[in-house]
Design a protein around this motif. Sequence first.
Motif, PDB file in Angstrom:
ATOM      1  N   ASN A 150       0.816  -1.219   0.000  1.00  0.00           N
ATOM      2  CA  ASN A 150       0.000   0.000   0.000  1.00  0.00           C
ATOM      3  C   ASN A 150       0.847   1.266   0.000  1.00  0.00           C
ATOM      4  OD1 ASN A 150      -2.532  -1.238  -0.147  1.00  0.00           O
ATOM      5  ND2 ASN A 150      -2.543  -1.618   2.056  1.00  0.00           N
ATOM      6  N   ALA A 151       2.021   1.213   0.636  1.00  0.00           N
ATOM      7  CA  ALA A 151       2.919   2.373   0.656  1.00  0.00           C
ATOM      8  C   ALA A 151       3.542   2.631  -0.716  1.00  0.00           C
ATOM      9  CB  ALA A 151       4.016   2.171   1.693  1.00  0.00           C
ATOM     10  N   MET A 152       3.603   1.585  -1.560  1.00  0.00           N
ATOM     11  CA  MET A 152       4.284   1.710  -2.842  1.00  0.00           C
ATOM     12  C   MET A 152       3.362   1.641  -4.057  1.00  0.00           C
ATOM     13  SD  MET A 152       7.649  -0.649  -2.191  1.00  0.00           S
ATOM     14  CE  MET A 152       6.911  -1.831  -3.249  1.00  0.00           C
ATOM     15  N   ARG A 153       2.138   1.295  -3.891  1.00  0.00           N
ATOM     16  CA  ARG A 153       1.299   1.006  -5.056  1.00  0.00           C
ATOM     17  C   ARG A 153       1.080   2.208  -5.982  1.00  0.00           C
ATOM     18  NH1 ARG A 153      -4.690  -0.047  -2.569  1.00  0.00           N
ATOM     19  NH2 ARG A 153      -5.007   2.058  -1.824  1.00  0.00           N
ATOM     20  N   HIS A 154       1.168   3.419  -5.467  1.00  0.00           N
ATOM     21  CA  HIS A 154       0.972   4.584  -6.345  1.00  0.00           C
ATOM     22  C   HIS A 154       2.109   4.743  -7.353  1.00  0.00           C
ATOM     23  CE1 HIS A 154       3.435   6.316  -3.111  1.00  0.00           C
ATOM     24  NE2 HIS A 154       3.827   7.196  -4.003  1.00  0.00           N
TER      25      HIS A 154
END
Length: 134
Positions: free
Chosen positions: A41-45
């Motif tokens: 979730n911290a990296m998905r963007h």
Amino acid sequence: MQILKLVYIAHGWRLGLYGKPLIKDEVQAWQYGPVIPRLYNAMRHFRSSPVVGPLSAPSSDTLNKNEKSIVEQVYNIYGDMSGPALSRLTHAPGTPWDMTYEDGEFGVEIPNDIIEDHYERLAFFDDHPRQVRP
């Protein structure tokens, strides 16, 4: 994908060699392999782009000398592998993901004891070409 797999592999080696987790987060069996949801979730963007800049972590999450050594060794051994190559490695028959994943299920936890057993076998019993040293 590469960062997710490298963190998972470092976690596995620390469990297998020392019986201690590298991360506190749950590891889940997703369709494309083992995933640490909070890290995902911290990296998905970033999507398929390179991860730029540091990912924030609680200040209490500092690595000790042993943990740093595991992370460095995993990076040195596996860091040149692509995300898909690491995915194939973590999807191999008999891996914790293979033992846990059920088609169509989402968010099934891969217990640390299964991860620990797998990496302990790699370290002490299998002739594995990419081993982290104790």
